[in-house]
Design an enzyme around this catalytic site. Sequence first.
Site, PDB file in Angstrom:
ATOM      1  N   HIS A 134       0.854  -1.187   0.000  1.00  0.00           N
ATOM      2  CA  HIS A 134       0.000   0.000   0.000  1.00  0.00           C
ATOM      3  C   HIS A 134       0.893   1.241   0.000  1.00  0.00           C
ATOM      4  O   HIS A 134       2.027   1.213   0.497  1.00  0.00           O
ATOM      5  CB  HIS A 134      -0.888   0.022   1.235  1.00  0.00           C
ATOM      6  CG  HIS A 134      -1.950  -1.027   1.240  1.00  0.00           C
ATOM      7  ND1 HIS A 134      -3.040  -0.966   2.092  1.00  0.00           N
ATOM      8  CD2 HIS A 134      -2.108  -2.168   0.515  1.00  0.00           C
ATOM      9  CE1 HIS A 134      -3.812  -2.004   1.882  1.00  0.00           C
ATOM     10  NE2 HIS A 134      -3.275  -2.758   0.937  1.00  0.00           N
ATOM     11  N   GLU A 143       0.872   3.860   1.801  1.00  0.00           N
ATOM     12  CA  GLU A 143       1.320   4.270   3.132  1.00  0.00           C
ATOM     13  C   GLU A 143       2.490   3.414   3.615  1.00  0.00           C
ATOM     14  O   GLU A 143       3.455   3.938   4.182  1.00  0.00           O
ATOM     15  CB  GLU A 143       0.182   4.145   4.158  1.00  0.00           C
ATOM     16  CG  GLU A 143      -1.054   4.937   3.816  1.00  0.00           C
ATOM     17  CD  GLU A 143      -2.104   4.148   3.047  1.00  0.00           C
ATOM     18  OE1 GLU A 143      -3.297   4.370   3.301  1.00  0.00           O
ATOM     19  OE2 GLU A 143      -1.741   3.325   2.188  1.00  0.00           O
ATOM     20  N   CYS A 196      -6.180   1.922   5.698  1.00  0.00           N
ATOM     21  CA  CYS A 196      -6.829   0.719   6.227  1.00  0.00           C
ATOM     22  C   CYS A 196      -6.235   0.409   7.604  1.00  0.00           C
ATOM     23  O   CYS A 196      -5.286   1.060   8.050  1.00  0.00           O
ATOM     24  CB  CYS A 196      -6.612  -0.457   5.274  1.00  0.00           C
ATOM     25  SG  CYS A 196      -4.896  -1.044   5.215  1.00  0.00           S
ATOM     26  N   CYS A 215      -2.416  -0.411   7.573  1.00  0.00           N
ATOM     27  CA  CYS A 215      -1.568   0.779   7.459  1.00  0.00           C
ATOM     28  C   CYS A 215      -1.621   1.617   8.734  1.00  0.00           C
ATOM     29  O   CYS A 215      -0.602   2.155   9.167  1.00  0.00           O
ATOM     30  CB  CYS A 215      -1.985   1.597   6.243  1.00  0.00           C
ATOM     31  SG  CYS A 215      -1.640   0.759   4.677  1.00  0.00           S
TER      32      CYS A 215
END
Length: 148
Positions: free
Chosen positions: A57, A59, A87, A90
């Site tokens: 992801h 992040e 999410c 993260c």
Amino acid sequence: MSPIDFSDEYFMKQALKEAQAAFDKDEVPVGALVVSQGRIIARAHNLTETLGDVTAHAEMLAITSAAETLGGKYLNNCTLYVTLEPCTMCAGALNWAQIGRIVIGAPDERRGFSRHSPSPLHPKTEVVTGILSGDCSRLVKTFFQRKR
């Protein structure tokens, strides 16, 4: 407009450029960057499809890059700008990194961390939401409309 508003908007526009790069690669269009002392120290966008890695992801990639740049795992004096609400995975990583501040573009009502209580973020992390929310959510909506 106060300087902090200008700063947040400027940096979110940079995160949107990362989200557009993800969109162009047929990745879910999320962009992130980490800022320390007014300077961008990490940029990233989703690469889960490209890398075949569910943890890739924006992040997570930005956290790793920022920690490498700073030479340490804690980002307590940094701000993460992200186009879509992180999410839970993260948010947990941001907790461990002790990120000082998170600026979020669009909410993620299905998978965002804010659905969970107590918050998975570090208790000292400041959260700002809604910066360029329309632009951020429009990009995600366009991506998923094209997938249908």
